[in-house]
Design a protein around this motif. Structure first.
Motif, PDB file in Angstrom:
ATOM      1  N   ASP A  20      25.982  -8.387 -11.810  1.00 21.05           N
ATOM      2  CA  ASP A  20      24.995  -8.103 -10.882  1.00 21.05           C
ATOM      3  C   ASP A  20      24.607  -6.667 -10.833  1.00 21.05           C
ATOM      4  O   ASP A  20      23.655  -6.332  -9.926  1.00 21.05           O
ATOM      5  CB  ASP A  20      25.301  -8.760  -9.390  1.00 21.05           C
ATOM      6  CG  ASP A  20      26.493  -7.999  -8.844  1.00 21.05           C
ATOM      7  OD1 ASP A  20      27.000  -7.037  -9.359  1.00 21.05           O
ATOM      8  OD2 ASP A  20      26.782  -8.395  -7.620  1.00 21.05           O
ATOM      9  N   VAL A  23      24.655  -4.810  -7.132  1.00 15.97           N
ATOM     10  CA  VAL A  23      23.895  -5.246  -5.977  1.00 15.97           C
ATOM     11  C   VAL A  23      24.563  -6.112  -4.947  1.00 15.97           C
ATOM     12  O   VAL A  23      24.493  -5.785  -3.513  1.00 15.97           O
ATOM     13  CB  VAL A  23      22.619  -6.280  -6.426  1.00 15.97           C
ATOM     14  CG1 VAL A  23      21.896  -6.909  -5.151  1.00 15.97           C
ATOM     15  CG2 VAL A  23      21.760  -5.472  -7.351  1.00 15.97           C
ATOM     16  N   TYR A  24      25.771  -6.633  -5.214  1.00 13.28           N
ATOM     17  CA  TYR A  24      26.640  -7.481  -4.388  1.00 13.28           C
ATOM     18  C   TYR A  24      27.238  -6.193  -3.338  1.00 13.28           C
ATOM     19  O   TYR A  24      27.452  -6.464  -2.504  1.00 13.28           O
ATOM     20  CB  TYR A  24      27.436  -8.453  -5.025  1.00 13.28           C
ATOM     21  CG  TYR A  24      28.367  -9.083  -4.065  1.00 13.28           C
ATOM     22  CD1 TYR A  24      27.947  -9.845  -3.205  1.00 13.28           C
ATOM     23  CD2 TYR A  24      29.713  -8.663  -4.206  1.00 13.28           C
ATOM     24  CE1 TYR A  24      28.977 -10.654  -2.170  1.00 13.28           C
ATOM     25  CE2 TYR A  24      30.587  -9.378  -3.279  1.00 13.28           C
ATOM     26  CZ  TYR A  24      30.103 -10.353  -2.331  1.00 13.28           C
ATOM     27  OH  TYR A  24      31.037 -10.654  -1.559  1.00 13.28           O
ATOM     28  N   TRP A  25      27.967  -5.426  -4.173  1.00 15.91           N
ATOM     29  CA  TRP A  25      28.899  -4.516  -3.732  1.00 15.91           C
ATOM     30  C   TRP A  25      27.858  -3.816  -2.593  1.00 15.91           C
ATOM     31  O   TRP A  25      28.427  -3.316  -1.679  1.00 15.91           O
ATOM     32  CB  TRP A  25      29.704  -3.743  -4.661  1.00 15.91           C
ATOM     33  CG  TRP A  25      30.451  -3.005  -4.106  1.00 15.91           C
ATOM     34  CD1 TRP A  25      30.586  -1.636  -3.866  1.00 15.91           C
ATOM     35  CD2 TRP A  25      31.842  -3.478  -3.477  1.00 15.91           C
ATOM     36  NE1 TRP A  25      31.740  -1.141  -3.326  1.00 15.91           N
ATOM     37  CE2 TRP A  25      32.654  -2.212  -3.148  1.00 15.91           C
ATOM     38  CE3 TRP A  25      32.494  -4.543  -3.480  1.00 15.91           C
ATOM     39  CZ2 TRP A  25      33.856  -2.472  -2.433  1.00 15.91           C
ATOM     40  CZ3 TRP A  25      33.621  -4.652  -2.658  1.00 15.91           C
ATOM     41  CH2 TRP A  25      34.459  -3.356  -2.303  1.00 15.91           C
ATOM     42  N   LYS A  26      26.715  -3.007  -2.894  1.00 18.32           N
ATOM     43  CA  LYS A  26      25.895  -2.316  -2.352  1.00 18.32           C
ATOM     44  C   LYS A  26      25.469  -2.931  -1.166  1.00 18.32           C
ATOM     45  O   LYS A  26      25.130  -2.265  -0.075  1.00 18.32           O
ATOM     46  CB  LYS A  26      24.768  -1.812  -3.191  1.00 18.32           C
ATOM     47  CG  LYS A  26      25.168  -0.873  -4.448  1.00 18.32           C
ATOM     48  CD  LYS A  26      23.850  -0.495  -5.164  1.00 18.32           C
ATOM     49  CE  LYS A  26      24.310   0.030  -6.454  1.00 18.32           C
ATOM     50  NZ  LYS A  26      23.183   0.311  -7.284  1.00 18.32           N
ATOM     51  N   ASN A  27      25.511  -4.160  -0.866  1.00 20.89           N
ATOM     52  CA  ASN A  27      24.904  -5.092   0.232  1.00 20.89           C
ATOM     53  C   ASN A  27      25.948  -5.170   1.363  1.00 20.89           C
ATOM     54  O   ASN A  27      25.708  -5.529   2.277  1.00 20.89           O
ATOM     55  CB  ASN A  27      24.176  -6.349  -0.094  1.00 20.89           C
ATOM     56  CG  ASN A  27      22.727  -6.028  -0.952  1.00 20.89           C
ATOM     57  OD1 ASN A  27      21.985  -4.916  -0.986  1.00 20.89           O
ATOM     58  ND2 ASN A  27      22.492  -6.938  -1.591  1.00 20.89           N
ATOM     59  N   LEU A  28      27.030  -4.909   0.976  1.00 23.13           N
ATOM     60  CA  LEU A  28      28.216  -5.164   1.854  1.00 23.13           C
ATOM     61  C   LEU A  28      28.415  -4.235   2.808  1.00 23.13           C
ATOM     62  O   LEU A  28      28.102  -2.877   2.747  1.00 23.13           O
ATOM     63  CB  LEU A  28      29.422  -5.386   1.171  1.00 23.13           C
ATOM     64  CG  LEU A  28      29.619  -6.410   0.269  1.00 23.13           C
ATOM     65  CD1 LEU A  28      31.086  -6.597  -0.520  1.00 23.13           C
ATOM     66  CD2 LEU A  28      29.255  -7.839   1.230  1.00 23.13           C
ATOM     67  N   THR A  32      33.476  -4.887   5.476  1.00 21.97           N
ATOM     68  CA  THR A  32      33.899  -5.935   4.587  1.00 21.97           C
ATOM     69  C   THR A  32      34.326  -5.204   3.281  1.00 21.97           C
ATOM     70  O   THR A  32      35.205  -5.682   2.797  1.00 21.97           O
ATOM     71  CB  THR A  32      32.535  -6.574   4.360  1.00 21.97           C
ATOM     72  OG1 THR A  32      32.156  -7.102   5.493  1.00 21.97           O
ATOM     73  CG2 THR A  32      32.800  -7.674   3.378  1.00 21.97           C
ATOM     74  N   LYS A  33      33.816  -3.941   2.835  1.00 19.14           N
ATOM     75  CA  LYS A  33      34.400  -3.381   1.558  1.00 19.14           C
ATOM     76  C   LYS A  33      35.841  -2.997   1.792  1.00 19.14           C
ATOM     77  O   LYS A  33      36.790  -3.184   0.900  1.00 19.14           O
ATOM     78  CB  LYS A  33      33.503  -2.274   1.444  1.00 19.14           C
ATOM     79  CG  LYS A  33      32.191  -2.401   0.654  1.00 19.14           C
ATOM     80  CD  LYS A  33      31.484  -1.021   0.466  1.00 19.14           C
ATOM     81  CE  LYS A  33      30.290  -1.139   0.195  1.00 19.14           C
ATOM     82  NZ  LYS A  33      29.280   0.056  -0.028  1.00 19.14           N
ATOM     83  N   LYS A  36      37.827  -6.248   1.312  1.00 19.30           N
ATOM     84  CA  LYS A  36      37.966  -6.859   0.031  1.00 19.30           C
ATOM     85  C   LYS A  36      38.807  -5.793  -0.823  1.00 19.30           C
ATOM     86  O   LYS A  36      39.563  -6.152  -1.466  1.00 19.30           O
ATOM     87  CB  LYS A  36      36.569  -6.798  -0.535  1.00 19.30           C
ATOM     88  CG  LYS A  36      35.834  -7.983   0.091  1.00 19.30           C
ATOM     89  CD  LYS A  36      34.510  -8.201  -0.668  1.00 19.30           C
ATOM     90  CE  LYS A  36      33.683  -9.352  -0.130  1.00 19.30           C
ATOM     91  NZ  LYS A  36      34.553 -10.704  -0.382  1.00 19.30           N
TER      92      LYS A  36
END
Length: 70
Positions: A20, A23-28, A32-33, A36
């Motif tokens: 992706d 994009v997924y990681w940037k939106n967290l 949450t980061k 994870k």
């Protein structure tokens, strides 16, 4: 997946270019980061303990020092 030059891969074998794009990681959010990352760190620790257990089992053979020969 292909190793396509010029698509953001940092080194040969870096196959993140087909995912992706971060994009997924940037939106967290930061909480949450951190959660994870902690989960991934604990999974890595558990895997290392599992490998260590397998190595110890291999070295002991059939003899367990506390119990004796099996």
């Amino acid at each position: 997946m292909k190793d396509i030059p010029g698509t953001g891969n940092e080194f040969v074998g870096d196959f993140r270019n087909g995912l992706d794009g971060g994009v997924y990681w940037k939106n967290l959010d930061e909480e949450t980061k951190l959660k994870k990352r902690a989960i991934e760190l604990n999974n890595g620790r558990a895997a290392m303990m599992g490998i260590l257990g397998l190595m110890m089992h291999e070295q002991l053979g059939g003899s367990i020092p506390i119990v004796g020969e099996m």
